[in-house]
Write a protein that holds these residues in place. Structure first.
Motif, PDB file in Angstrom:
ATOM      1  N   PRO A  54     -61.754  60.607  30.927  1.00  0.00           N
ATOM      2  CA  PRO A  54     -63.188  60.318  31.092  1.00  0.00           C
ATOM      3  C   PRO A  54     -64.095  61.460  30.623  1.00  0.00           C
ATOM      4  O   PRO A  54     -65.163  61.207  30.066  1.00  0.00           O
ATOM      5  CB  PRO A  54     -63.347  60.081  32.593  1.00  0.00           C
ATOM      6  N   GLU A  55     -63.690  62.703  30.851  1.00  0.00           N
ATOM      7  CA  GLU A  55     -64.513  63.839  30.430  1.00  0.00           C
ATOM      8  C   GLU A  55     -64.641  63.883  28.903  1.00  0.00           C
ATOM      9  O   GLU A  55     -65.727  64.080  28.362  1.00  0.00           O
ATOM     10  CB  GLU A  55     -63.903  65.143  30.954  1.00  0.00           C
ATOM     11  N   LEU A  56     -63.534  63.691  28.201  1.00  0.00           N
ATOM     12  CA  LEU A  56     -63.577  63.685  26.737  1.00  0.00           C
ATOM     13  C   LEU A  56     -64.410  62.513  26.233  1.00  0.00           C
ATOM     14  O   LEU A  56     -65.246  62.672  25.337  1.00  0.00           O
ATOM     15  CB  LEU A  56     -62.155  63.638  26.167  1.00  0.00           C
ATOM     16  N   ARG A  57     -64.222  61.357  26.820  1.00  0.00           N
ATOM     17  CA  ARG A  57     -64.993  60.181  26.389  1.00  0.00           C
ATOM     18  C   ARG A  57     -66.492  60.388  26.595  1.00  0.00           C
ATOM     19  O   ARG A  57     -67.310  59.944  25.783  1.00  0.00           O
ATOM     20  CB  ARG A  57     -64.526  58.941  27.142  1.00  0.00           C
ATOM     21  N   ALA A  58     -66.871  61.071  27.676  1.00  0.00           N
ATOM     22  CA  ALA A  58     -68.292  61.307  27.954  1.00  0.00           C
ATOM     23  C   ALA A  58     -68.915  62.269  26.943  1.00  0.00           C
ATOM     24  O   ALA A  58     -70.122  62.236  26.715  1.00  0.00           O
ATOM     25  CB  ALA A  58     -68.458  61.858  29.366  1.00  0.00           C
ATOM     26  N   ARG A  59     -68.110  63.129  26.335  1.00  0.00           N
ATOM     27  CA  ARG A  59     -68.632  64.145  25.420  1.00  0.00           C
ATOM     28  C   ARG A  59     -68.431  63.787  23.955  1.00  0.00           C
ATOM     29  O   ARG A  59     -68.806  64.545  23.072  1.00  0.00           O
ATOM     30  CB  ARG A  59     -67.945  65.478  25.698  1.00  0.00           C
ATOM     31  N   ARG A 106     -69.007  61.139  20.789  1.00  0.00           N
ATOM     32  CA  ARG A 106     -69.860  60.031  20.360  1.00  0.00           C
ATOM     33  C   ARG A 106     -69.062  58.775  20.036  1.00  0.00           C
ATOM     34  O   ARG A 106     -69.522  57.670  20.256  1.00  0.00           O
ATOM     35  CB  ARG A 106     -70.697  60.434  19.146  1.00  0.00           C
ATOM     36  N   ASN A 107     -67.858  58.945  19.473  1.00  0.00           N
ATOM     37  CA  ASN A 107     -67.038  57.801  19.073  1.00  0.00           C
ATOM     38  C   ASN A 107     -65.624  57.949  19.617  1.00  0.00           C
ATOM     39  O   ASN A 107     -64.718  58.339  18.883  1.00  0.00           O
ATOM     40  CB  ASN A 107     -67.009  57.691  17.540  1.00  0.00           C
ATOM     41  N   PRO A 108     -65.406  57.632  20.904  1.00  0.00           N
ATOM     42  CA  PRO A 108     -64.053  57.743  21.454  1.00  0.00           C
ATOM     43  C   PRO A 108     -63.083  56.818  20.718  1.00  0.00           C
ATOM     44  O   PRO A 108     -63.463  55.739  20.271  1.00  0.00           O
ATOM     45  CB  PRO A 108     -64.206  57.311  22.907  1.00  0.00           C
ATOM     46  N   LEU A 109     -61.859  57.275  20.595  1.00  0.00           N
ATOM     47  CA  LEU A 109     -60.814  56.506  19.918  1.00  0.00           C
ATOM     48  C   LEU A 109     -60.058  55.725  20.985  1.00  0.00           C
ATOM     49  O   LEU A 109     -59.243  56.288  21.708  1.00  0.00           O
ATOM     50  CB  LEU A 109     -59.886  57.449  19.166  1.00  0.00           C
ATOM     51  N   THR A 110     -60.312  54.438  21.077  1.00  0.00           N
ATOM     52  CA  THR A 110     -59.737  53.645  22.161  1.00  0.00           C
ATOM     53  C   THR A 110     -58.577  52.762  21.707  1.00  0.00           C
ATOM     54  O   THR A 110     -57.870  52.223  22.551  1.00  0.00           O
ATOM     55  CB  THR A 110     -60.815  52.762  22.819  1.00  0.00           C
ATOM     56  N   THR A 111     -58.381  52.614  20.409  1.00  0.00           N
ATOM     57  CA  THR A 111     -57.293  51.773  19.904  1.00  0.00           C
ATOM     58  C   THR A 111     -56.519  52.531  18.823  1.00  0.00           C
ATOM     59  O   THR A 111     -57.060  53.430  18.172  1.00  0.00           O
ATOM     60  CB  THR A 111     -57.831  50.468  19.279  1.00  0.00           C
ATOM     61  N   PRO A 112     -55.263  52.153  18.593  1.00  0.00           N
ATOM     62  CA  PRO A 112     -54.507  52.772  17.498  1.00  0.00           C
ATOM     63  C   PRO A 112     -55.181  52.592  16.134  1.00  0.00           C
ATOM     64  O   PRO A 112     -55.150  53.504  15.309  1.00  0.00           O
ATOM     65  CB  PRO A 112     -53.148  52.065  17.556  1.00  0.00           C
ATOM     66  N   PRO A 136     -82.273  62.893  19.310  1.00  0.00           N
ATOM     67  CA  PRO A 136     -81.310  61.793  19.220  1.00  0.00           C
ATOM     68  C   PRO A 136     -80.221  62.101  18.184  1.00  0.00           C
ATOM     69  O   PRO A 136     -80.520  62.690  17.149  1.00  0.00           O
ATOM     70  CB  PRO A 136     -82.149  60.600  18.783  1.00  0.00           C
ATOM     71  N   PRO A 137     -78.992  61.750  18.508  1.00  0.00           N
ATOM     72  CA  PRO A 137     -78.550  60.930  19.644  1.00  0.00           C
ATOM     73  C   PRO A 137     -78.214  61.748  20.888  1.00  0.00           C
ATOM     74  O   PRO A 137     -77.582  61.239  21.801  1.00  0.00           O
ATOM     75  CB  PRO A 137     -77.275  60.276  19.104  1.00  0.00           C
ATOM     76  N   PHE A 138     -78.641  63.009  20.952  1.00  0.00           N
ATOM     77  CA  PHE A 138     -78.301  63.881  22.069  1.00  0.00           C
ATOM     78  C   PHE A 138     -79.455  63.910  23.065  1.00  0.00           C
ATOM     79  O   PHE A 138     -80.540  64.374  22.746  1.00  0.00           O
ATOM     80  CB  PHE A 138     -77.970  65.285  21.557  1.00  0.00           C
ATOM     81  N   PRO A 139     -79.223  63.419  24.301  1.00  0.00           N
ATOM     82  CA  PRO A 139     -80.325  63.244  25.246  1.00  0.00           C
ATOM     83  C   PRO A 139     -80.768  64.529  25.939  1.00  0.00           C
ATOM     84  O   PRO A 139     -81.832  64.549  26.537  1.00  0.00           O
ATOM     85  CB  PRO A 139     -79.746  62.262  26.272  1.00  0.00           C
ATOM     86  N   LEU A 140     -79.971  65.594  25.872  1.00  0.00           N
ATOM     87  CA  LEU A 140     -80.307  66.827  26.582  1.00  0.00           C
ATOM     88  C   LEU A 140     -80.505  67.979  25.609  1.00  0.00           C
ATOM     89  O   LEU A 140     -80.013  67.959  24.484  1.00  0.00           O
ATOM     90  CB  LEU A 140     -79.178  67.198  27.551  1.00  0.00           C
TER      91      LEU A 140
END
Length: 196
Positions: A36-41, A43-49, A168-172
């Motif tokens: 979850p920490e990596l996914r939150a940081r 922009r394009n998480p790799l969720t499938t092969p 954008p796309p960085f909110p902080l």
């Protein structure tokens, strides 16, 4: 171009091998991106092969173009290399003084000095490889809510330089850290209006 780098072991952690990404890293990439920490940081998480294969292919293209160099950070195990992170050198342009370093660390590898050792190894390689074409500064950028990245930057020779406004796309707001090539130390950093 095929490059292999090494980072020394610590008292509590093995040495690191940094190499180009390979097709057999796809499962390790998907596994790392379940964190979850990596996914939150990211922009394009790799969720499938399929996404991970496209990402590996894109990294090959970056190496071939000579402008974007992504390294798989691995720890040796009896069963082969185990992927524990990634370090990326991007925006390398002949005649341009600055480029950017980015990284991520797999969840189980955090707290073992993986990121500082790997970022330092890639930074030293970058200056050795590209100083003759004008590279004088490397930047490491992160959002304000990521104090772990501040620690990684400092430990790998990137002192804090300035706060960058959110864009954008960085909110902080973000931090910019800069590491200078030893022959150009003391040069003022180039202005930057965007953080990652």
């Amino acid at each position: 171009m095929s490059v292999t780098l090494r980072a020394a072991p610590t008292v509590t952690a093995p040495g690191l091998l940094l190499r180009c990404w390979r097709d057999d890293d796809v499962d390790a990439l998907v596994e790392a991106h379940r964190d979850p920490e990596l996914r939150a940081r990211t922009r394009n998480p790799l969720t499938t092969p399929a996404q991970a294969r496209r990402w590996v292919d894109g990294n090959r293209q970056g190496w071939a173009a000579g402008r974007r160099f992504s390294f798989a950070v691995c720890e040796p195990t009896p069963d082969g290399d185990r992927v524990v992170g990634c370090v990326l050198l991007k925006d390398v342009v002949p005649g341009r003084a600055d480029a950017e370093v980015g990284y991520w660390t797999a969840g189980p590898a955090r707290g073992r000095q993986v990121a500082p050792r790997a970022v330092d190894a890639v930074s030293r390689w970058a200056f050795t490889r590209f100083a003759a074409t004008g590279l004088a500064r490397l930047e490491l950028l992160h959002q304000l809510d990521n104090p772990a990245s501040c620690r990684v930057a400092e430990k790998s020779g990137f002192p804090f330089v300035e706060v960058l406004p959110a864009r954008p796309p960085f909110p902080l707001d973000g931090h910019r850290h800069v590491r200078h090539h030893r022959r150009t130390r003391g040069m003022p950093p180039a202005p930057r209006a965007l953080h990652r």
